[in-house]
Scaffold this active site. Sequence first.
Site, PDB file in Angstrom:
ATOM      1  N   THR A 192       0.892  -1.100  -0.042  1.00 19.96           N
ATOM      2  CA  THR A 192      -0.029  -0.030   0.158  1.00 19.96           C
ATOM      3  C   THR A 192       0.783   1.258   0.023  1.00 19.96           C
ATOM      4  O   THR A 192       1.969   1.330   0.627  1.00 19.96           O
ATOM      5  CB  THR A 192      -0.937  -0.047   1.374  1.00 19.96           C
ATOM      6  N   ARG A 220     -13.878  -7.427  -1.872  1.00 16.25           N
ATOM      7  CA  ARG A 220     -12.985  -7.334  -0.427  1.00 16.25           C
ATOM      8  C   ARG A 220     -12.526  -5.778  -0.355  1.00 16.25           C
ATOM      9  O   ARG A 220     -12.175  -5.055  -1.297  1.00 16.25           O
ATOM     10  CB  ARG A 220     -11.898  -8.114  -0.402  1.00 16.25           C
ATOM     11  N   GLY A 222     -10.469  -3.278   2.475  1.00 18.36           N
ATOM     12  CA  GLY A 222      -9.425  -3.390   3.423  1.00 18.36           C
ATOM     13  C   GLY A 222      -9.488  -2.130   4.246  1.00 18.36           C
ATOM     14  O   GLY A 222     -10.328  -1.514   4.100  1.00 18.36           O
ATOM     15  N   ASP A 223      -8.192  -1.924   4.936  1.00 15.22           N
ATOM     16  CA  ASP A 223      -8.370  -0.643   5.803  1.00 15.22           C
ATOM     17  C   ASP A 223      -7.989   0.427   5.089  1.00 15.22           C
ATOM     18  O   ASP A 223      -8.332   1.755   5.610  1.00 15.22           O
ATOM     19  CB  ASP A 223      -7.148  -1.003   6.811  1.00 15.22           C
ATOM     20  N   THR A 242      -0.331   0.711   6.765  1.00 18.81           N
ATOM     21  CA  THR A 242      -0.095  -0.299   5.836  1.00 18.81           C
ATOM     22  C   THR A 242       0.045  -1.566   6.683  1.00 18.81           C
ATOM     23  O   THR A 242       0.606  -1.761   7.572  1.00 18.81           O
ATOM     24  CB  THR A 242       1.171   0.094   4.954  1.00 18.81           C
ATOM     25  N   GLU A 244      -1.389  -5.790   7.324  1.00 17.61           N
ATOM     26  CA  GLU A 244      -2.609  -6.736   7.559  1.00 17.61           C
ATOM     27  C   GLU A 244      -3.859  -6.043   7.723  1.00 17.61           C
ATOM     28  O   GLU A 244      -4.216  -5.514   8.762  1.00 17.61           O
ATOM     29  CB  GLU A 244      -2.304  -7.716   8.408  1.00 17.61           C
ATOM     30  N   GLY A 245      -4.625  -5.795   6.543  1.00 16.49           N
ATOM     31  CA  GLY A 245      -5.869  -4.802   6.607  1.00 16.49           C
ATOM     32  C   GLY A 245      -6.777  -5.020   7.693  1.00 16.49           C
ATOM     33  O   GLY A 245      -7.384  -4.264   8.292  1.00 16.49           O
TER      34      GLY A 245
END
Length: 322
Positions: A192, A220, A222-223, A242, A244-245
């Site tokens: 990211t 999906r 993510g964060d 950045t 593991e979302g």
Amino acid sequence: MGGWAIAVHGGAGVDPNLPLQRQEDAKKLLTRCLNIGVSALQANLSALDVVELVVRELETDPIFNSGRGSALTERGTVEMEASIMDGPKRRCGAVSGISTVKNPVSLARLIMEKSPHSYLAFDGAEAFARQQGLELVDNSYFVTDENVGMLKLAKEAKTILFDYRVPTDTCSAGAGSMVMNGLPISIYAPETVGCVVVDKEGRCAAATSTGGLMNKMNGRIGDSPLIGSGTYACELCAVSCTGEGEAIIRSTLARDVAAVMEYKGLSLQKAIDYVIKERLDEGMAGLIAVSNNGEVGYGFNTTGMFRGCATEDGFMEVGIWE
């Protein structure tokens, strides 16, 4: 005020065997983006303008996982996400499921400034982009030959690849095994991109952009587009995350940096260290941040993080490892 400051990242979690040439290419891109940001700050652009400008540059270059060069879904398409936040009034904009907008971060800003909403996704976001006259490209623009090959590898391994640029022999060996939401995945090293800035007026802003995970399920999210998780800015600081979302989402990592500064009275770097150690549980992540008095900091619990920073007093640094 302590003067302006800027930080950029290209992802936390780096393959320790990443070829030296790729390391150098990544550092050159980070340096170029820092120089773009520094020039803009010296020209008195606002923090918000600078984070958009820098992230657009990162989205245009295929080295990292955002814009052109984004990770591919299980169907071989690109679904991108981005967010931006202006600290002084905590205004924000975010997008998900973007497949034709050349620079998702600019769409996120337009959502913040030109719509009654803070977050648009998929068809609605694409329609708004067309209404606003943003540059559109075919989905194939974002797809690189390298990513097509790594998607094939991911499908053969029946897994999600966090770092789709690690050497093939590393992936096939299943090195770096970990668990995400209780399910095993093989490689951890997302790429990211993000930028945080405090300008000479003490205004903070943050922006984050990503293509997500290689071989991810369609739809999906993510964060990166989630305000408070992957991106946050307020009067006190600005943060871009950045990693593991799913872990970043659970911990509302970006907001937590601001919260412990506000409620525990910690300095920027101590707040970063605290949330990386105490809030991620078993998750793996990193972040960059600036404060309204010109401090700049970062932290990560992964093997490396592509990052760089610069301050008004002439300091500049680009790094990958500890």
